[in-house]
Design an enzyme around this catalytic site. Structure first.
Site, PDB file in Angstrom:
ATOM      1  N   GLN A 265       0.834  -1.203   0.000  1.00  0.00           N
ATOM      2  CA  GLN A 265       0.000   0.000   0.000  1.00  0.00           C
ATOM      3  C   GLN A 265       0.869   1.253   0.000  1.00  0.00           C
ATOM      4  O   GLN A 265       0.579   2.217  -0.716  1.00  0.00           O
ATOM      5  CB  GLN A 265      -0.928   0.002   1.216  1.00  0.00           C
ATOM      6  CG  GLN A 265      -1.983  -1.099   1.148  1.00  0.00           C
ATOM      7  CD  GLN A 265      -2.846  -1.173   2.384  1.00  0.00           C
ATOM      8  OE1 GLN A 265      -2.612  -0.484   3.368  1.00  0.00           O
ATOM      9  NE2 GLN A 265      -3.857  -2.033   2.348  1.00  0.00           N
ATOM     10  N   ASP A 423      -1.979 -11.590   4.254  1.00  0.00           N
ATOM     11  CA  ASP A 423      -3.420 -11.685   4.507  1.00  0.00           C
ATOM     12  C   ASP A 423      -3.858 -13.104   4.865  1.00  0.00           C
ATOM     13  O   ASP A 423      -4.984 -13.314   5.311  1.00  0.00           O
ATOM     14  CB  ASP A 423      -4.207 -11.199   3.281  1.00  0.00           C
ATOM     15  CG  ASP A 423      -4.052  -9.698   3.096  1.00  0.00           C
ATOM     16  OD1 ASP A 423      -3.763  -9.004   4.087  1.00  0.00           O
ATOM     17  OD2 ASP A 423      -4.187  -9.220   1.961  1.00  0.00           O
ATOM     18  N   LYS A 450      -3.450  -4.360  11.358  1.00  0.00           N
ATOM     19  CA  LYS A 450      -4.435  -4.589  10.296  1.00  0.00           C
ATOM     20  C   LYS A 450      -5.826  -4.172  10.786  1.00  0.00           C
ATOM     21  O   LYS A 450      -5.940  -3.434  11.744  1.00  0.00           O
ATOM     22  CB  LYS A 450      -4.398  -6.056   9.859  1.00  0.00           C
ATOM     23  CG  LYS A 450      -3.080  -6.456   9.220  1.00  0.00           C
ATOM     24  CD  LYS A 450      -2.932  -5.781   7.874  1.00  0.00           C
ATOM     25  CE  LYS A 450      -1.625  -6.153   7.202  1.00  0.00           C
ATOM     26  NZ  LYS A 450      -1.409  -5.395   5.974  1.00  0.00           N
TER      27      LYS A 450
HETATM   28  C1  S3P Z   1      -2.737  -4.660   0.121  1.00  0.00           C
HETATM   29  C2  S3P Z   1      -1.551  -4.737   0.782  1.00  0.00           C
HETATM   30  C3  S3P Z   1      -1.399  -5.358   2.096  1.00  0.00           C
HETATM   31  C4  S3P Z   1      -2.556  -6.263   2.421  1.00  0.00           C
HETATM   32  C5  S3P Z   1      -3.865  -5.617   2.127  1.00  0.00           C
HETATM   33  C6  S3P Z   1      -3.970  -5.250   0.665  1.00  0.00           C
HETATM   34  C7  S3P Z   1      -2.793  -3.985  -1.178  1.00  0.00           C
HETATM   35  O1  S3P Z   1      -1.346  -4.345   3.091  1.00  0.00           O
HETATM   36  O2  S3P Z   1      -2.503  -6.662   3.761  1.00  0.00           O
HETATM   37  O3  S3P Z   1      -4.926  -6.487   2.441  1.00  0.00           O
HETATM   38  O4  S3P Z   1      -3.789  -4.139  -1.909  1.00  0.00           O
HETATM   39  O5  S3P Z   1      -1.831  -3.281  -1.506  1.00  0.00           O
HETATM   40  P1  S3P Z   1       0.047  -3.644   3.519  1.00  0.00           P
HETATM   41  O6  S3P Z   1       0.513  -2.833   2.391  1.00  0.00           O
HETATM   42  O7  S3P Z   1      -0.302  -2.813   4.723  1.00  0.00           O
HETATM   43  O8  S3P Z   1       0.972  -4.779   3.864  1.00  0.00           O
END
Ligand code: S3P
Length: 537
Positions: A265, A423, A450
């Protein structure tokens, strides 16, 4: 085509679908009533009691008080101009009654399933489609409430969105076409919506406010505030948390940034901001994370270069501001993280036979399948194909016929494996309770940040079901060959905890009751119906 309904009604309906449909009848329910409202509540207000005019302004927004502008006239004028008097602060969602779901032990899983589009890919397709010129058709767009939040925010930025069955049409406005929103952007429970959109908003010539539900407002945002500020945007947070006030700047400064936290993200936030920056934006990650943003940008014709980084195992991605992005259709593969629950259940229940069609097989997302294979479980990947710059495939699973590995020591999951499994870790812990030597997860402190504290939620619920579990700051250890028994599961409002423990319920003796089961709609509204349709015994 029906226009997507905004704000309150659409979120409410989604929860209704998940909570009041047939699934709760088949698995059984006690008719317990749960209130799903999370905005506009006293709790929401209390969590926003820090000083500061922006905070008060937002707290007032969430109490649906149109008189908010007295709190911060300047901010209102700067961010929403003269329209402020006519604003409709519709951040509250109606309270929906959601029954608990009761899971009975199952003998096997049988059937062929196809899942709604991958959540991560859907968010990106919608956002990049919005920045493109022309209409993009997104086939098999995710049915999740999270992805609906992304569409709803884009609509508030003047992007046209139409939904027809499984497809979404995004009427892109081009790189310079977004317009100042008339109200705060509500990302609901979706961290991906907030962090990715923040990157886009940083490069605009207007100010916007981005917020979410209580869980999202408790999650760390400093990780994006810092790089976006370095790029020249003015980003104000509430002690590192949302609501965020983003004063965009056009153009942004390009930066070279090494990710401190392995987060797709954060990487995506910076890459999207890089579309609005002068020069080359480069991101280096020590531990590779999912690469859907890189693939989506490339699919839409943006020149983005990815390569191995200088340090062993690291990766780098560079992007420039494109002159233009052209609309493109995107075919979105089924969500492998949603499929994981079905794959795990089928692999562990003897005599199961399951096929998951057209599911995403992006190598940064398939570690869960590899992990099950390494446990000796019968899971195979077939018919790999490429669609819209992503891989898809068919996963076939047969229930185990014999005990998995005789290894007495716990299987260790740590280091670079963690971002690849992020996840799936609560579910993996459930699977671990069935292995001979159990399972240990380390280096996963991110899990505490989370939608819930997933380490604590997993430990508590596994213990309730009779597993022997040790909790660490950065993970947990679960002993193997646990004889799980039914329990009352508190998913803590977290969809992945609710689904992981529904699978534990199938493996357990006796009845498992999942409270607040409607939270699965955040990623997978059809979860209980689909599970019911393939469960036997
Ligand atoms: C996601 C990245 C992950 C994941 C989330 C979706 C994404 O989060 O846990 O469900 O779509 O980029 P983080 O970037 O916080 O690890």
């Amino acid at each position: 085509m029906n226009e997507i309904r905004r704000g309150s009604s659409s979120f409410g309906d989604s929860l209704n679908v998940a909570g009041q449909n047939e699934s709760s009848r088949l698995f059984g329910h006690k008719g317990a009533a749960f209130l799903a409202g999370n905005c506009g509540s006293a709790a929401a207000k209390n969590s926003l009691t820090e000083e500061g005019r922006v905070t008060r302004w937002l707290a007032a927004c969430q109490e649906l008080t149109p008189a908010v502008c007295v709190h911060s006239k300047t901010l209102c004028e700067r961010s929403i101009g003269k329209k402020s008097a006519a604003l409709n602060f519709s951040l509250a969602r109606p309270k929906v009654k959601i029954p608990a779901v009761i899971i009975q032990p199952a003998e096997r899983i049988r059937g062929t399933i196809k899942l709604s589009g991958d959540k991560s890919i859907s968010h990106r397709a919608a956002i990049v489609g919005a920045l493109a010129e022309g209409v993009s058709r997104l086939q098999n767009y995710s049915t999740s409430v999270d992805c609906e939040a992304t569409l709803s925010c884009l609509q508030k930025l003047a992007v046209g969105v139409e939904r027809s069955g499984k497809d979404v049409l995004v009427h892109g406005v081009g790189l310079d076409g977004l317009q100042a929103p008339a109200a705060a952007l509500d990302c609901a429970n979706s961290g991906t919506t907030m962090r990715l959109l923040a990157g886009v908003l940083a490069g605009q010539n207007f100010t916007s406010i981005i917020t979410g539900d209580e869980s999202l407002r408790a999650r760390p945002m400093q990780r994006i505030v810092e790089p976006l500020s370095m790029m020249g945007a003015g980003v104000t947070s509430q002690n590192g948390r949302a609501p965020l006030v983003i004063e965009g700047r056009k153009p942004l400064n390009a930066i070279k940034y090494e990710l401190l936290i392995a987060s797709a993200q954060v990487k995506s936030c910076i890459l999207l901001a890089g579309l609005h920056a002068e020069g080359t934006t480069e991101i280096i990650e020590k531990e590779p994370t999912r690469d859907h943003t890189e693939r989506m940008l490339s699919w839409f014709g943006v020149s983005i270069e990815t390569r191995a980084g200088e340090r062993e195992g690291s990766r780098s991605a560079t992007v420039h501001r494109p002159a233009q992005i052209r609309a493109r259709d995107v075919s979105i593969p089924g969500d492998i993280s949603s499929a994981a629950y079905f794959i795990a259940a089928a692999a562990l229940l003897p005599e199961s036979s399951l096929e998951v069609r057209d599911v995403g097989m992006n190598p940064t997302r398939t570690q869960f399948v590899k992990q099950l294979q390494s446990f000796g479980l019968d899971v195979s990947v077939n018919d790999i194909a490429e669609e819209s710059n992503e891989l898809t495939g068919v996963v076939r699973v047969s229930g185990r016929k014999k005990q998995t590995s005789t290894e007495a020591a716990p299987v260790l999951i740590n280091g670079k494996l963690i971002p690849q499994l992020i996840d799936e870790l609560p579910l993996l812990a459930v699977v671990g309770s069935q292995l001979t030597g159990g399972l240990e997860i380390r280096d996963a402190a991110e899990l505490r940040l989370k939608e819930s504290d997933r380490i604590a939620a997993t430990v508590q619920n596994l213990r309730k079901m009779g597993a022997d579990v040790e909790e660490f700051d950065d993970g947990l250890r679960v002993a193997g060959r646990a004889r799980l028994h039914g329990a009352k599961i508190d998913p803590q409002g977290d969809h992945r905890i609710a689904m992981a423990f529904a699978i534990a319920g199938l493996l357990a003796a006796g009845e498992t009751e999942t409270e607040d089961a409607g939270c699965v709609a955040v990623s997978f509204p059809e979860f209980f119906d689909l599970l019911k349709s393939v469960t036997e015994g």
